[in-house]
Design an enzyme around this catalytic site. Structure first.
Site, PDB file in Angstrom:
ATOM      1  N   ARG A 295       0.828  -1.214   0.000  1.00  0.00           N
ATOM      2  CA  ARG A 295       0.000   0.000   0.000  1.00  0.00           C
ATOM      3  C   ARG A 295       0.858   1.258   0.000  1.00  0.00           C
ATOM      4  O   ARG A 295       0.529   2.238  -0.672  1.00  0.00           O
ATOM      5  CB  ARG A 295      -0.941  -0.025   1.204  1.00  0.00           C
ATOM      6  CG  ARG A 295      -2.108  -0.960   1.003  1.00  0.00           C
ATOM      7  CD  ARG A 295      -2.917  -1.206   2.253  1.00  0.00           C
ATOM      8  NE  ARG A 295      -4.089  -2.027   1.930  1.00  0.00           N
ATOM      9  CZ  ARG A 295      -4.891  -2.555   2.830  1.00  0.00           C
ATOM     10  NH1 ARG A 295      -4.661  -2.363   4.122  1.00  0.00           N
ATOM     11  NH2 ARG A 295      -5.928  -3.284   2.447  1.00  0.00           N
ATOM     12  N   TYR A 439      -6.265  -1.106  -6.672  1.00  0.00           N
ATOM     13  CA  TYR A 439      -5.688  -2.321  -6.085  1.00  0.00           C
ATOM     14  C   TYR A 439      -5.019  -2.084  -4.740  1.00  0.00           C
ATOM     15  O   TYR A 439      -4.809  -0.963  -4.330  1.00  0.00           O
ATOM     16  CB  TYR A 439      -4.791  -3.062  -7.063  1.00  0.00           C
ATOM     17  CG  TYR A 439      -3.552  -2.424  -7.637  1.00  0.00           C
ATOM     18  CD1 TYR A 439      -2.994  -1.254  -7.172  1.00  0.00           C
ATOM     19  CD2 TYR A 439      -2.904  -3.074  -8.701  1.00  0.00           C
ATOM     20  CE1 TYR A 439      -1.841  -0.737  -7.732  1.00  0.00           C
ATOM     21  CE2 TYR A 439      -1.752  -2.563  -9.265  1.00  0.00           C
ATOM     22  CZ  TYR A 439      -1.217  -1.396  -8.775  1.00  0.00           C
ATOM     23  OH  TYR A 439      -0.071  -0.896  -9.335  1.00  0.00           O
ATOM     24  N   GLU A 440      -4.727  -3.202  -4.073  1.00  0.00           N
ATOM     25  CA  GLU A 440      -4.256  -3.214  -2.680  1.00  0.00           C
ATOM     26  C   GLU A 440      -5.273  -2.565  -1.727  1.00  0.00           C
ATOM     27  O   GLU A 440      -4.912  -1.977  -0.714  1.00  0.00           O
ATOM     28  CB  GLU A 440      -2.888  -2.535  -2.538  1.00  0.00           C
ATOM     29  CG  GLU A 440      -1.810  -3.095  -3.437  1.00  0.00           C
ATOM     30  CD  GLU A 440      -1.628  -4.592  -3.274  1.00  0.00           C
ATOM     31  OE1 GLU A 440      -2.004  -5.138  -2.235  1.00  0.00           O
ATOM     32  OE2 GLU A 440      -1.107  -5.226  -4.207  1.00  0.00           O
ATOM     33  N   GLY A 441      -6.550  -2.688  -2.068  1.00  0.00           N
ATOM     34  CA  GLY A 441      -7.617  -2.085  -1.264  1.00  0.00           C
ATOM     35  C   GLY A 441      -8.016  -0.760  -1.880  1.00  0.00           C
ATOM     36  O   GLY A 441      -7.215   0.169  -1.947  1.00  0.00           O
TER      37      GLY A 441
END
Length: 595
Positions: A295, A439-441
């Site tokens: 992140r 992406y990655e949340g």
């Protein structure tokens, strides 16, 4: 115009603002004198601008190609560039010496990663994800797993991936169905489908180490029953070299809007051999080590694409002749003036630069705390650093990618119609950057994580520590006339952030939808506050250099851009506060069937 790595900006932050040489007594920092760091950054600039940047449009146009034998070919030139990357030792910069790494601070490695991502985001994802896999095994693997995998991951000889998402579940990992069956010999049979796996298959490395989330049969439902497994593409032989082909394969590639040079794979695990990492049912804890690192890396990607797009837009604005300045011709011998003379073009470029310079400082400042969390002998310093890493990670991921994409969009606007064509780089920067918000949340999930988990952690200790640090800076510098606009602006936006924090504490508990409705505005208010703090710190250094007689225009320019931030971007904090305090009532009022 080709990408020019901002080495001068990096050195200013590392040497003058963060003063990393103050930590020379700590592991890693002892080998990171500024002379050494400057040499590393100069070489990094050459490699990224001369080797990686020219391949960026190639990767975009050619993309990756999947064959019926489940192999993937990367774009022309990627294999040679990756070989040069490994031979140059670049993947090993921040890895531990005991596993063949150079052991430099993560904040120094971040400078290289930014250059690499600006030059070629799709390419840089391959070593970036590999380092994430390295970190997860370093934190949770057995001694034997570390000895086998970490030297090869640290060097880049082997690649690494994260296998989380499945067709029916993305953010809600508690729904995952991939199963793991123990074989009684320490191995497991892993079966299931994973999608959107970056770097899941390619021709750059001799082996790929997949870190796979799966559920051991009979374990609890939901996230409590998830474990983490190492599933290598080739099962290592006794001597550590790749052996038998494992039963994990790429069943196809996604057709994507951007990052075409990175292979985004559908991965099939058909009773593939896997090894448990750490304890059963503790897989998410280990994967979050990898995801938190990722992140921060994604926040860096938003910044990096914004930087590259800004550079292209600024060069275009100085070269493109169109119209005359409102105050009279500035290029009287030419048919028109460069569009840089027009205030609205300058607005877009100045917005971009003011965000980028402070965003980079915020990112590096946080990364330095990550280094201190591992290396400092003082428990209080380590605790504060860990608190900051937890608190700032969703802010940096969400805010820098949102703003990075806006910068890429403004860069296209500066290019006008030319930017909408593929003859100029603006389109690729915009398309490549867009995934960073997802992406990655997703950024909405980052905002929820911030207000729902990170603020309340340890009784709000992290955010209260940050408020106290900002207050101390304001108190120490409020009598400095030269810094007055920066210090007053910082104090004002910090008060707004504190107001928003207390509002959330009071209203989020009463109605959770209030927290959800306020979360994105709160995240942006926090981002603006972080940037204001960085601008105040940078302005103090620049003003000190000027007062000491340093005539380098870099410092005067720094103050000019900082004042622009205070005057034209900082006021957005008040708007975010006003919006977040409206709560959820109107937002949730429209009946579902009306949508």
């Amino acid at each position: 115009m080709t990408y020019q790595p901002p080495v001068r900006e990096h050195l200013f932050l590392l040497r003058d603002v963060l003063e990393i040489e103050k930590h020379a007594n700590l592991p890693g920092f002892s080998d990171a004198s500024m002379d050494v760091v400057e040499q590393i950054l100069d070489e990094a600039a050459k490699f990224t601008s001369e080797v990686l940047a020219p391949l960026n449009p190639v990767g975009d146009k050619q993309g990756c190609h999947w064959a019926a034998d489940n192999t993937v070919t990367t774009p022309k030139g990627f294999k040679e560039a990756y070989k040069a990357l490994v031979e140059g030792g670049w993947p090993a910069l921040g890895a531990e010496p005991e596993f063949g790494g150079q052991g430099l601070p993560a904040v120094v490695n971040l400078a290289f990663s930014e250059m690499s991502s600006s030059a070629n985001m799709a390419f840089s994802m391959y070593p970036g994800l590999t380092h994430g896999a390295y970190s997860a095994i370093l934190n949770g693997g057995s001694d034997a797993q570390k000895a086998l995998y970490l030297p090869k991951l640290a060097s880049g000889q082997w690649g690494g991936t994260m296998n989380l998402t499945e067709p029916h579940c993305g953010t809600d990992l508690g729904l995952l169905r991939t199963k793991a069956v123990p074989q009684g010999d320490g191995t497991y049979r892993i079966s299931g489908q994973k999608i959107w796996i970056s770097g899941g298959e390619h021709d750059l490395t001799e082996n790929i180490v997949h870190l796979v989330l799966a559920r051991i049969e009979g374990t609890p439902a939901g996230t409590r029953g998830i474990s983490l497994f190492i599933v290598p593409k080739f099962i290592p032989k006794a001597d550590g070299t790749p052996g038998e082909r494992n039963n994990v394969k790429c069943a196809g590639l996604e057709e994507k809007m951007g990052i075409h040079g990175n292979a985004t794979c559908v991965m099939m695990h058909d009773e593939a051999t896997g090894w448990l990492v750490g304890e059963e049912n503790r897989g998410l804890n280990l994967m979050f080590v990898m995801m938190n690192e990722a992140r921060l890396g994604v926040g860096m990607q938003g910044l990096a694409q914004g930087e590259a797009a800004y550079q292209a837009a600024a060069a275009f604005a100085k070269d493109r002749l169109q119209g005359r300045a409102l105050t009279g011709p500035k290029n009287p011998d030419g048919p028109a003036d460069p569009i840089l003379v027009h205030p609205d073009v300058r607005r877009m470029l100045m917005d971009s630069r003011a965000i980028l310079e402070a965003g980079r400082a915020f990112l590096f400042w946080t990364a330095l705390h990550g280094d201190l969390a591992h290396a400092d002998p003082d428990e209080a310093v380590r605790q504060k650093a860990l608190d900051y890493m937890g608190l700032m990670t969703p802010v940096l991921k969400g805010y820098l990618t949102d703003r990075g994409f806006n910068i890429c969009s403004d860069a296209m606007q500066v290019h006008g119609g030319s930017g909408f064509t593929e003859h100029f780089p603006a389109s690729q920067y915009l398309r490549d950057c867009r995934i960073s918000l997802i992406y990655e949340g997703t950024n909405g999930v980052q905002a929820l994580d911030l207000v729902g988990r990170k603020l309340a952690a340890n009784g709000g200790r992290a955010v209260m520590t940050f408020f106290a640090e900002v207050d101390a800076f304001v108190a120490a510098n409020e009598d400095d006339a030269a810094l007055k606009p920066f210090v007053e602006g910082l104090a004002a936006v910090k008060a707004q952030l504190q107001d928003g924090t207390f509002w959330l504490m009071q209203n989020g508990l009463a109605n959770p939808d209030n927290a959800g409705a306020a979360s994105t505005d709160y995240m942006h208010l926090f981002g603006i506050t972080g940037l204001a703090y960085m601008w105040a710190k940078m302005a103090k250094v620049a003003q000190g250099k000027i007062a000491a007689g340093d005539a380098d225009p870099f410092y005067a320019n720094k103050l000019t851009v900082g004042r622009y931030f205070v005057e034209r971007i900082l006021p957005n904090g008040g708007a975010h506060l006003a919006k977040l305090k409206t709560g959820a009532a109107t937002l949730m009022a429209l009946p579902d069937e009306a949508f």
